[in-house]
Design a protein around this motif. Structure first.
Motif, PDB file in Angstrom:
ATOM      1  N   HIS A 181       0.827  -1.212   0.000  1.00 29.34           N
ATOM      2  CA  HIS A 181       0.000   0.000   0.000  1.00 29.34           C
ATOM      3  C   HIS A 181       0.862   1.263   0.000  1.00 29.34           C
ATOM      4  N   ILE A 182       2.097   1.178  -0.535  1.00 24.30           N
ATOM      5  CA  ILE A 182       3.009   2.315  -0.505  1.00 24.30           C
ATOM      6  C   ILE A 182       2.515   3.460  -1.378  1.00 24.30           C
ATOM      7  N   ASP A 183       1.531   3.200  -2.259  1.00 31.88           N
ATOM      8  CA  ASP A 183       0.981   4.294  -3.051  1.00 31.88           C
ATOM      9  C   ASP A 183       0.243   5.299  -2.177  1.00 31.88           C
ATOM     10  N   ALA A 184      -0.138   4.902  -0.959  1.00 28.49           N
ATOM     11  CA  ALA A 184      -0.708   5.832   0.019  1.00 28.49           C
ATOM     12  C   ALA A 184       0.433   6.435   0.830  1.00 28.49           C
ATOM     13  N   SER A 185       0.519   7.740   0.824  1.00 24.84           N
ATOM     14  CA  SER A 185       1.643   8.399   1.506  1.00 24.84           C
ATOM     15  C   SER A 185       1.655   8.128   3.004  1.00 24.84           C
ATOM     16  N   ALA A 186       0.493   7.757   3.578  1.00 22.44           N
ATOM     17  CA  ALA A 186       0.452   7.450   5.015  1.00 22.44           C
ATOM     18  C   ALA A 186       1.321   6.247   5.348  1.00 22.44           C
ATOM     19  N   MET A 187       1.458   5.284   4.419  1.00 18.07           N
ATOM     20  CA  MET A 187       2.310   4.124   4.677  1.00 18.07           C
ATOM     21  C   MET A 187       3.787   4.525   4.705  1.00 18.07           C
ATOM     22  N   MET A 188       4.134   5.493   3.888  1.00 17.47           N
ATOM     23  CA  MET A 188       5.500   6.015   3.926  1.00 17.47           C
ATOM     24  C   MET A 188       5.783   6.658   5.283  1.00 17.47           C
ATOM     25  N   ASP A 189       4.813   7.389   5.812  1.00 18.04           N
ATOM     26  CA  ASP A 189       4.980   7.997   7.131  1.00 18.04           C
ATOM     27  C   ASP A 189       5.134   6.934   8.219  1.00 18.04           C
ATOM     28  N   LEU A 190       4.413   5.828   8.078  1.00 21.22           N
ATOM     29  CA  LEU A 190       4.497   4.757   9.069  1.00 21.22           C
ATOM     30  C   LEU A 190       5.903   4.159   9.108  1.00 21.22           C
ATOM     31  N   LEU A 191       6.491   3.929   7.938  1.00 17.07           N
ATOM     32  CA  LEU A 191       7.853   3.393   7.895  1.00 17.07           C
ATOM     33  C   LEU A 191       8.847   4.352   8.537  1.00 17.07           C
ATOM     34  N   LEU A 192       8.686   5.641   8.277  1.00 17.11           N
ATOM     35  CA  LEU A 192       9.611   6.619   8.841  1.00 17.11           C
ATOM     36  C   LEU A 192       9.460   6.718  10.357  1.00 17.11           C
ATOM     37  N   ARG A 193       8.248   6.516  10.869  1.00 12.01           N
ATOM     38  CA  ARG A 193       8.059   6.510  12.322  1.00 12.01           C
ATOM     39  C   ARG A 193       8.779   5.324  12.961  1.00 12.01           C
ATOM     40  N   LEU A 194       8.781   4.188  12.283  1.00  7.21           N
ATOM     41  CA  LEU A 194       9.504   3.034  12.805  1.00  7.21           C
ATOM     42  C   LEU A 194      11.000   3.305  12.907  1.00  7.21           C
ATOM     43  N   ILE A 195      11.503   4.160  12.015  1.00  6.59           N
ATOM     44  CA  ILE A 195      12.941   4.426  11.981  1.00  6.59           C
ATOM     45  C   ILE A 195      13.335   5.537  12.952  1.00  6.59           C
ATOM     46  N   SER A 196      12.474   6.537  13.106  1.00  5.49           N
ATOM     47  CA  SER A 196      12.873   7.744  13.836  1.00  5.49           C
ATOM     48  C   SER A 196      12.250   7.900  15.220  1.00  5.49           C
ATOM     49  N   CYS A 197      11.152   7.202  15.512  1.00  6.84           N
ATOM     50  CA  CYS A 197      10.421   7.455  16.765  1.00  6.84           C
ATOM     51  C   CYS A 197      10.633   6.394  17.833  1.00  6.84           C
ATOM     52  N   VAL A 198      11.521   5.460  17.601  1.00  7.92           N
ATOM     53  CA  VAL A 198      11.734   4.382  18.570  1.00  7.92           C
ATOM     54  C   VAL A 198      12.841   4.779  19.531  1.00  7.92           C
ATOM     55  N   ASN A 235       6.643   7.521  -4.088  1.00 12.90           N
ATOM     56  CA  ASN A 235       6.671   7.326  -2.632  1.00 12.90           C
ATOM     57  C   ASN A 235       7.844   6.463  -2.198  1.00 12.90           C
ATOM     58  N   ALA A 236       8.195   5.466  -3.006  1.00 15.68           N
ATOM     59  CA  ALA A 236       9.354   4.635  -2.678  1.00 15.68           C
ATOM     60  C   ALA A 236      10.640   5.453  -2.724  1.00 15.68           C
ATOM     61  N   SER A 237      10.761   6.303  -3.739  1.00  9.74           N
ATOM     62  CA  SER A 237      11.938   7.163  -3.845  1.00  9.74           C
ATOM     63  C   SER A 237      12.016   8.132  -2.667  1.00  9.74           C
ATOM     64  N   GLN A 238      10.890   8.745  -2.312  1.00 16.65           N
ATOM     65  CA  GLN A 238      10.885   9.691  -1.206  1.00 16.65           C
ATOM     66  C   GLN A 238      11.215   9.006   0.113  1.00 16.65           C
ATOM     67  N   THR A 239      10.740   7.766   0.270  1.00 14.98           N
ATOM     68  CA  THR A 239      11.043   7.017   1.493  1.00 14.98           C
ATOM     69  C   THR A 239      12.535   6.746   1.615  1.00 14.98           C
ATOM     70  N   LEU A 240      13.165   6.331   0.517  1.00 13.45           N
ATOM     71  CA  LEU A 240      14.606   6.089   0.539  1.00 13.45           C
ATOM     72  C   LEU A 240      15.378   7.370   0.848  1.00 13.45           C
ATOM     73  N   CYS A 241      14.958   8.483   0.250  1.00  8.67           N
ATOM     74  CA  CYS A 241      15.637   9.759   0.514  1.00  8.67           C
ATOM     75  C   CYS A 241      15.509  10.153   1.977  1.00  8.67           C
ATOM     76  N   ASP A 242      14.322   9.968   2.544  1.00  6.52           N
ATOM     77  CA  ASP A 242      14.124  10.320   3.954  1.00  6.52           C
ATOM     78  C   ASP A 242      14.909   9.400   4.880  1.00  6.52           C
ATOM     79  N   ILE A 243      15.007   8.117   4.518  1.00  7.84           N
ATOM     80  CA  ILE A 243      15.800   7.189   5.332  1.00  7.84           C
ATOM     81  C   ILE A 243      17.268   7.622   5.349  1.00  7.84           C
ATOM     82  N   ILE A 244      17.774   8.043   4.189  1.00  5.04           N
ATOM     83  CA  ILE A 244      19.176   8.487   4.110  1.00  5.04           C
ATOM     84  C   ILE A 244      19.399   9.690   5.008  1.00  5.04           C
ATOM     85  N   ARG A 245      18.522  10.689   4.905  1.00  2.00           N
ATOM     86  CA  ARG A 245      18.710  11.918   5.682  1.00  2.00           C
ATOM     87  C   ARG A 245      18.537  11.664   7.179  1.00  2.00           C
TER      88      ARG A 245
END
Length: 758
Positions: A181-198, A235-245
């Motif tokens: 469901h990565i076409d929904a931007s909310a799923m991208m936000d969920l992945l980033l929360r797993l990386i940054s909010c723990v 969304n996949a590209s934006q997720t990878l860019c955000d993970i890098i930063r």
């Protein structure tokens, strides 16, 4: 607390419980009994969740820790209904305005950050299963419900981290469902929360290893492919860019002994970058995959966070990076430089578009623009092999062709300018520690020889002048061309490649070298002068033309309307201001202390102000200003004796000689009339003087005081010495006798006034 608490009735009641003020009095005095119906509804045994959610202040009461409300909401059936509202599509027959009203309120209640709700939702596995079931639906998800789901799970990740992470790790298909469901931007936000909010750090590292074991980076990279949906690619590209930063930012904050981020290590590996490039150039090339893939490469090549700070660094000599680019990234990109070069020559087909300057048959396209951005980023790394390959491919020559062909695309112009700046700012071979780095000197030489940068600048400038002379419009790339020309001139004067550029300019054909020298000395100098705004002169001219009042139209200025004199006056003012201006005219903090009760104390400091003026200054500006003053302003006679207004005198309290009161302190004006007569007192000036001198004074009369009587006040109007008579109309002129009587008694006689003339 009682007086400042306005949050809710329940909070107000709690304040009353600890207050000494009678509750009934305060409650009715503030009329707060009608502000909420929540407690009244909770008194009913058959109250429903929907009824409570209809109340406007239900969220306010929840966040205010209304205990009765929280106990009701935390019941099993209420929590299940709230979770169901944010994960179930509402009926389609409802009004669009109210269709998502209750799901939105339910999401706000679940994420209100109240401990009793967080505990219930985070520890009850049946509720977590209801939430997880939302991911098992077929795509596409409702984007609004997806945002409610992501917000609720994200809040639990931050508040009930261990419980939620343990639950998600048990679900083997969790990452796959999220990417589904990565076409929904909310799923991208969920992945980033797993990386940054723990938190804490060990648990976060555990989550990162879990995501790496699930091959998150590789699976996201596979989504950037020609055959995939464009929204999923983006969304996949934006997720990878955000993970890098995010990973780089957190790596800079971590201690040295902390373990490296496994996701960042995979992203920066040569294998991962090679796989990404393989997806871009395999099969039919699409603009979406090229743009999204290049964005990931640009993020990997970032030496610091993008923004104004990074932009300014490009124009500074020897700028420092926050971190260096991993060589594995450059090694993976280098073999594919020829593929990017081919994109500049043969981009994905695009149809003609209509622009403000006409029809563009073959647009530049986003793909070629991103290739230009990539070339600029690669040149900034100063990697010898990369620069040598770009030089062999003549990439800069091709970019300059596009620069002049698409004269209205400022996005492209800026990237080409960055390329030129990167080449000119690199150090020469003598300053480099490694003997194998002389390849970049070939890049600098190619810029002036193969690319013919100087000739292109001169030809483009002459062509633009010809177009403008024929009545045409100035070309859109002239601003960036001016900056490039200035950069060349600056590096001829001072720069890391100064000697090499000087030799390259000398090797130009004689006619071209003459044109360049003339262009630099005349055309470019004049252009820079026009582009430089002198603040003082601009302010002087603009404020001179800002008068709009009709009252000022007929007024003649005592100064001539000559801009040169205005400029001279402005320069004269600035020249006389010394560096210690603030020290002379500023105030100390002690001057505003409470013990300084005298209001005249600050004004008395005026006599202490010193002006540092150079009496021997015979500059042109000062001479012009003095000449103007002598011509237009009548000089005072300095030879006449003047009274020192700051001289301390004995205060005279005589009734007829009392002066005007200034700031509540009576001071003598003895001799003021004398000084006014000595300093050219004329009949035409007496009117204004009389306005200042005719001040009424109130004297408490001692006569007539007797025991048991109150003191009386007598109005005493001083004689103006005939001044008022010169201003009085003829119909109001009094006879000499009456004037003498008025002077004797101190009272005006109104009986002998003559009527107005017809």
């Amino acid at each position: 607390n009682l007086l400042h608490c306005h949050c809710s009735v329940s909070c107000f009641k709690r304040c009353l419980a600890v207050s000494t003020i009678p509750a009934a009095i305060m409650f009715w005095k503030f009329d707060l009994h009608t502000t909420s119906h929540i407690d009244q509804l909770l008194d009913r045994e058959d109250v429903t969740l929907r009824e409570l959610m209809e109340e406007d202040d239900v969220l306010q009461e929840c966040k205010a820790q209304n205990r009765r409300l929280l106990l009701f909401l935390s019941q099993d059936h209420c929590m299940q209904e709230l979770v169901s509202l944010i994960t179930t599509e509402p009926p389609a027959d409802l009004e669009e305005r109210s269709r998502f009203k209750f799901p939105n309120i339910a999401c706000e209640l679940l994420t209100s950050d109240v401990s009793i709700i967080n505990d219930k939702l985070g520890t009850d596995e049946s509720l977590l299963e209801m939430l997880y079931h939302f991911l098992e639906q077929d795509p596409p998800l409702n984007p609004l419900l997806a945002s409610f789901f992501s917000k609720t799970i994200g809040n639990l990740i931050a508040r009930k981290t261990e419980q939620v992470i343990t639950f998600l790790k048990k679900k083997e298909g969790f990452i796959g469902l999220v990417l589904k469901h990565i076409d929904a931007s909310a799923m991208m936000d969920l992945l980033l929360r797993l990386i940054s909010c723990v938190e804490p750090a060990p648990l976060r590292q555990e989550v990162l290893h879990w995501l790496n074991e699930e091959k998150l980076v590789q699976r996201l990279t596979e989504l950037i492919h020609t055959g995939k949906d464009e929204e999923r690619q983006s969304n996949a590209s934006q997720t990878l860019c955000d993970i890098i930063r995010l990973s780089r930012d957190q790596a800079n904050q971590m201690q040295e002994n902390m373990e490296a981020d496994p996701l960042l290590a995979v992203l920066e590996s040569q294998e991962s970058v090679t796989g990404l490039l393989k997806n871009l150039f395999e099969g039919e090339r699409s603009e979406a995959s090229i743009v999204n893939g290049t964005q990931v490469l640009l993020t990997l090549l970032e030496t610091r966070r993008s923004g104004l700070e990074g932009l300014m660094d490009l124009y500074s000599q020897g700028y420092e990076r926050s971190y260096t680019v991993n060589s594995s990234i450059l090694n993976a990109i280098e073999p594919h430089l020829k593929d990017f070069q081919q994109l500049l020559l043969d981009p994905p087909k695009k149809s003609a578009i209509l622009t403000t300057v006409g029809v563009l048959e073959q647009p530049l396209g986003n793909a070629r623009l991103h290739v230009a951005r990539l070339v600029a980023a690669l040149l900034q790394t100063n990697a010898p092999s990369i620069c040598q390959e770009l030089c062999n491919l003549a990439t800069m020559d091709l970019l300059l062709d596009l620069f002049f062909k698409y004269s209205w695309n400022n996005f492209l112009h800026f990237q080409v300018e960055l390329c030129v700046v990167a080449i000119l700012n690199h150090p020469s071979s003598e300053e480099r520690p490694s003997p194998g780095l002389q390849n970049h000197d070939g890049m600098s030489a190619a810029l002036f020889q193969k690319c013919r940068l100087v000739q292109r600048i001169l030809d483009a400038w002459e062509e633009n002048d010809r177009i403008q002379a024929e009545g045409g419009t100035r070309r859109g790339n002239m601003g960036h061309l001016t900056r490039i020309a200035n950069m060349v001139v600056q590096n001829l004067e001072k720069g890391p490649v100064q000697a090499q550029i000087t030799d390259l300019i000398k090797e130009l054909p004689e006619d071209c070298r003459g044109r360049w020298e003339s262009f630099v000395d005349e055309t470019l100098r004049e252009t820079n002068r026009k582009n430089t705004v002198e603040l003082v002169s601009y302010y002087s001219v603009s404020t001179h033309n800002m008068h709009s009042s009709s009252e000022d139209d007929d007024m003649e200025s005592p100064f001539p309307n000559d801009l040169s004199l205005q400029q001279a006056f402005s320069d004269y003012q600035i020249q006389q201001m010394t560096a210690n201006f603030v020290d002379q005219f500023g105030f100390n903090d002690e001057e505003f202390s409470e013990q300084d009760e005298n209001i005249n104390a600050t004004f008395d400091r005026i006599a202490e102000i010193n002006f540092n003026l150079d009496a021997d200054d015979n500059s042109a500006n000062a001479a012009a200003f003095e000449a103007c003053c002598k011509e237009k302003i009548r000089q005072f006679d300095d030879s006449e004796e003047e009274e020192d207004i700051w001289e301390e005198k004995e205060i005279n309290y005589a009734t007829q000689a009392k002066s005007r009161t200034r700031f509540g302190v009576s001071q003598t004006s003895e001799g003021s009339s004398r000084s006014s007569m000595e300093n050219g007192g004329r009949d035409q000036d007496r009117g204004s003087e009389s306005d200042e001198d005719e001040d009424s004074e109130l004297n408490m009369s001692d006569t007539g005081r007797s025991e048991g009587t109150s003191p009386s006040w007598t109005a005493n109007f001083r004689d103006s010495g005939g001044t008022a008579a010169s201003q009085t109309p003829a119909g109001w002129t009094s006879s000499p006798g009456s004037g003498a009587e008025a002077r004797e008694t101190g009272w005006a006689n109104f009986t002998e006034f003559q009527p107005f003339s017809g």
